[in-house]
Design an enzyme around this catalytic site. Structure first.
Site, short mmCIF file in Angstrom:
data_model
loop_
_atom_site.label_atom_id
_atom_site.label_comp_id
_atom_site.label_asym_id
_atom_site.label_seq_id
_atom_site.Cartn_x
_atom_site.Cartn_y
_atom_site.Cartn_z
N GLY A 1 0.84 -1.20 0.00
CA GLY A 1 0.00 0.00 0.00
C GLY A 1 0.87 1.25 0.00
O GLY A 1 1.08 1.86 1.05
N GLU B 1 14.00 -3.45 -3.85
CA GLU B 1 13.13 -3.75 -4.99
C GLU B 1 13.91 -3.55 -6.29
O GLU B 1 13.78 -4.32 -7.22
CB GLU B 1 11.90 -2.84 -4.95
CG GLU B 1 10.83 -3.20 -5.96
CD GLU B 1 9.65 -2.20 -5.97
OE1 GLU B 1 8.83 -2.30 -6.87
OE2 GLU B 1 9.58 -1.34 -5.08
N SER C 1 1.44 3.66 -3.41
CA SER C 1 0.92 4.71 -4.29
C SER C 1 -0.50 5.08 -3.92
O SER C 1 -1.26 4.27 -3.40
CB SER C 1 0.91 4.22 -5.74
OG SER C 1 2.20 3.92 -6.17
#
Lengths: 399, 367
Positions: A127, A244, A129
């Protein structure tokens, strides 16, 4: 960093190959080869097999269940996974929230969350953007207001991937409006079963409901679900985004896709009695992609070598994100070009489990344009490629 | 005038929501719209005055198609009027024209051209579908991929080999086959860009010899000329769609705020939109060039070269402008709810139609 593997590394490569040959479920492998979309059960079943072997989380510290592999071993394993078409564990739990929990969570949180992530008992989603906070993530508005032992969360999150499967969501929330935007953000873990959460699918142009909007209306979250300190969430999130990005280069997958592309080109008619392998323009394009992947591979190995001598993954990982996604998108284009007319039929049912009708095209040709459309997301997500370039300008070039 | 009439039609009948409803309907196009096309005279545009048409000028088709492109019109204008009707006009006898072109221009006849095969890629001379003479019939066997409007077409114009080997330039004929004939098997689908098409196989289909268009075995050059006109049409359609992508991207960049300001104020993004504009203008220019040459008295090879130049260059513009429009929109650019993603899909579909940029670059070099 060496140009070739040691005897031990070659043995490890063989072990990994044998494991995948024996344990990667044949039905999932067939789905991947026929480009049939994988369901939650496919991911979970496979991740549990990896867990049983002790190979679920190569990047975690050993004390929490990591493999203790060297950078080269991780690399070899990722390559073997790609070769078999074995899906990487879904990133949100294993690669994204777990590093934040083991780096910044308290002992209680580590005990509570990490084992279930490792064993794939719990599906996580992200959660971050919001409809008005994309590239400018720090402007996020979803609020968490402290009331006694709880936060009351209100707001909307978007581009939430596979949230329809998720048990838990990790969120960036605003806990202070009175300070600089980066300094009023906290990192909160929320049980998706909490009253007041609604998940609503967003359909993409390839026809898949892959992402969602998640609405929070007066959602009560216990304060013990806060990671680290209140208002330090942005710092934690930045570290997570760096993780990431290092996982985003996708070299093994791109290499395998190029090998398959070459093999398929040799079987694809060029319309003049030969195959596409004889077509100088197409051949040149494949070669260019291969060269780019080679450069990317060695950029990644250099970055890994730096990490292995103790440096944190730095802004160089932005290179891996930009080039990794761009080369993957270029390969998408090549597959689409190879399929020619057969890229045009919109037959998504053909790529859903249990399809038994008459197929259009061969070797997933009818999925190639859809993949091209879908994967335009790659240069947008994870910090858009424009944001990566901003990072390079600021953190590397000093501009 | 033509432009004005299409713009009025789009304003009244062809919003993004209208279009979505049409795509989801049974036939995938609106017969109501099609009848309007006929009433407004648009179906006569591809045909010469001798054939009862408006004049058959490529420049007129270009104007019409560009407007269709802006609204992403899915009605089968190209397959029925440009390809199917074009083949009848180019090859057919007076009787064949009378039987087909009249009803077509009145909006009563749907056509499909079955021209491409799995092994042929974009090569129109690669025809493995055979038509063997049996008395006063042909017996047709073979299979065609991606027949645009293949589902609704009442008559199919099929390229068949009446003699020679698979890629011989001689020996190719075009026959009219009633889509309801025994032995015609269709596998119909929607395309990624919202049009309808079908894969069609022919198994021992008996076709009267009288249904051959023009001299037996001599159809290839006319076939190429007609497909070139269709190629010009979809290139012009792309020019319209690309302009919309640019316009929508610029508008979005003025309203989307990040980092406390409209993203259109960032010079890095401004230059990319300037590049998109340059691409749009070059695409438009080269399509105008090709349309003018098609309407000239230049030799066939010159015209073919002009069309290939246009399709090749437009294809490059499609990649660039399509991808940038999506990238500058961010995630919203690939959602179903916004028209931008659908414009992106349509132009990408056009890139493949009748040969992609690589094919047309090579053809340009070889002519």
């Amino acid at each position: 960093m060496n140009a070739s593997f040691t005897a031990e590394e070659l043995q490890f490569q063989e072990d990994a190959r044998q494991f995948l040959e024996a344990e990667f479920p044949k039905d999932i492998r067939a789905k991947v080869e026929q480009r049939v979309r994988l369901e939650k059960d496919d991911y979970v079943r496979w991740q549990k097999i990896l867990y049983k072997k002790g190979w679920a989380a190569p990047n975690w510290p050993e004390e929490y269940g990591g493999t203790g592999w060297t950078a080269v071993q991780k690399y070899i394993f990722a390559e073997q996974m790609a070769r078999f078409g074995a899906p990487e564990p879904v990133a949100f739990g294993m690669k994204m929230v777990a590093p934040v929990i083991y780096s910044y969570g308290n002992e209680e949180q580590k005990k509570r969350f990490l084992p279930d992530i490792l064993a794939s008992n719990v599906w996580w989603c992200q959660g971050y953007s919001e409809p008005n906070s994309g590239s400018d993530l720090a402007s996020l508005k979803t609020s968490a207001v402290r009331e006694g032992d709880h936060y009351i969360v209100n707001g909307t999150k978007t581009w939430n991937t596979l949230g329809q499967y998720a048990d838990w969501i990790f969120c960036l929330v605003r806990t202070d409006n009175s300070v600089k935007k980066q300094e009023g953000i906290s990192f909160l873990l929320i049980d998706m079963k909490t009253p007041g959460i609604k998940v609503s699918p967003i359909y993409l142009i390839d026809g898949t409901p892959e992402v969602n909007e998640v609405y929070f209306e007066n959602v009560k979250v216990p304060v013990e679900n806060l990671i680290g300190e209140e208002n330090k969430g942005w710092t934690y999130a930045k570290v997570l985004l760096t993780h990431e990005r290092t996982n985003i280069a996708g070299v093994p997958r791109s290499k395998v896709r190029l090998e398959k592309l070459r093999a398929l080109a040799a079987k694809t008619a060029d319309g003049n009695g030969g195959s596409l392998s004889d077509d100088p323009i197409f051949k040149k394009k494949i070669a260019e992609a291969e060269i780019q992947v080679l450069a990317l591979e060695y950029a990644e190995l250099r970055a890994l070598a730096a990490v292995s001598v103790g440096k944190a993954p730095g802004p160089e990982s932005s290179i891996l994100k930009v080039v990794g996604t761009e080369v993957a998108q270029f390969i998408d284009e090549l597959y689409m070009e190879m399929a020619a007319w057969q890229s045009l039929p919109f037959v998504p049912d053909q790529f859903v489990e249990g399809f038994s009708g008459e197929e259009i095209g061969e070797n997933g040709e009818a999925a190639t344009a859809l993949n091209y459309f879908n994967n335009r997301k790659a240069s947008i997500y994870g910090g858009s490629n424009e944001i990566q370039k901003n990072i390079i300008c600021k953190a590397v070039l000093g501009l | 005038m033509l432009q004005d009439s299409v713009q009025k039609f789009v304003h009244r009948h062809y919003s993004f929501d209208d279009r979505n409803a049409i795509i989801d309907s049974g036939s995938g196009y609106s017969d109501e719209c099609w009848q309007l096309f006929a009433e407004l005279g648009w179906l006569t545009v591809p045909f010469s005055e001798d054939d009862g048409g408006f004049g058959g000028l490529a420049t007129d088709m270009m104007v019409l198609m560009e407007e269709f492109g802006k609204a992403m019109v899915v009605e089968p204008f190209v397959p029925t009027a440009v390809l199917g009707g074009g083949l009848v006009a180019a090859l057919g006898s007076e009787q064949q024209k009378e039987q087909n072109l009249g009803p077509l221009m009145e909006g009563k006849l749907q056509l499909g051209a079955a021209l491409y095969e799995t092994n042929g890629r974009y090569n129109l001379a690669s025809v493995g579908t055979t038509a063997k003479r049996d008395g006063d019939h042909y017996v047709v066997n073979g299979s065609k991929i991606l027949v645009l409007n293949g589902e609704s077409a009442q008559q199919l114009l099929v390229s068949v080999r009446t003699q020679g080997a698979e890629r011989d330039e001689q020996g190719i004929s075009v026959v009219l086959i009633d889509a309801a004939s025994s032995g015609v098997h269709k596998k119909a689908y929607t395309t990624v860009d919202g049009h309808r098409a079908a894969q069609i196989s022919f198994t021992d289909v008996r076709v009267p010899v009288a249904n051959c268009l023009g001299a037996e075995g001599e159809a290839l050059s006319a076939l190429r000329r007609v497909v070139d006109r269709a190629t010009l049409c979809v290139s012009a359609e792309a020019v319209g769609a690309l302009d919309m992508l640019l316009q929508k991207t610029v508008e979005y960049s003025k309203t989307r705020k990040q980092f406390g300001t409209a993203i259109g104020t960032f010079q890095a993004l401004q230059h990319r939109m300037a590049d998109m504009f340059i691409e749009c203008q070059l695409a438009r220019s080269i399509v105008v060039m090709a349309a003018m040459k098609l309407d000239s008295n230049l030799p066939d090879a010159e015209k073919a070269r002009a069309v290939s130049a246009a399709k090749s260059r437009v294809g490059r513009a499609i990649r660039k402008v399509g991808q940038e429009a999506v990238q500058l929109h961010g995630g919203i650019g690939i959602t179903n709810e916004l028209d931008v993603g659908h414009l992106f899909k349509r132009v990408t579909g056009i890139e493949t139609l009748f040969g992609n940029s690589d094919f047309h670059t090579a053809r340009f070099a070889s002519l």
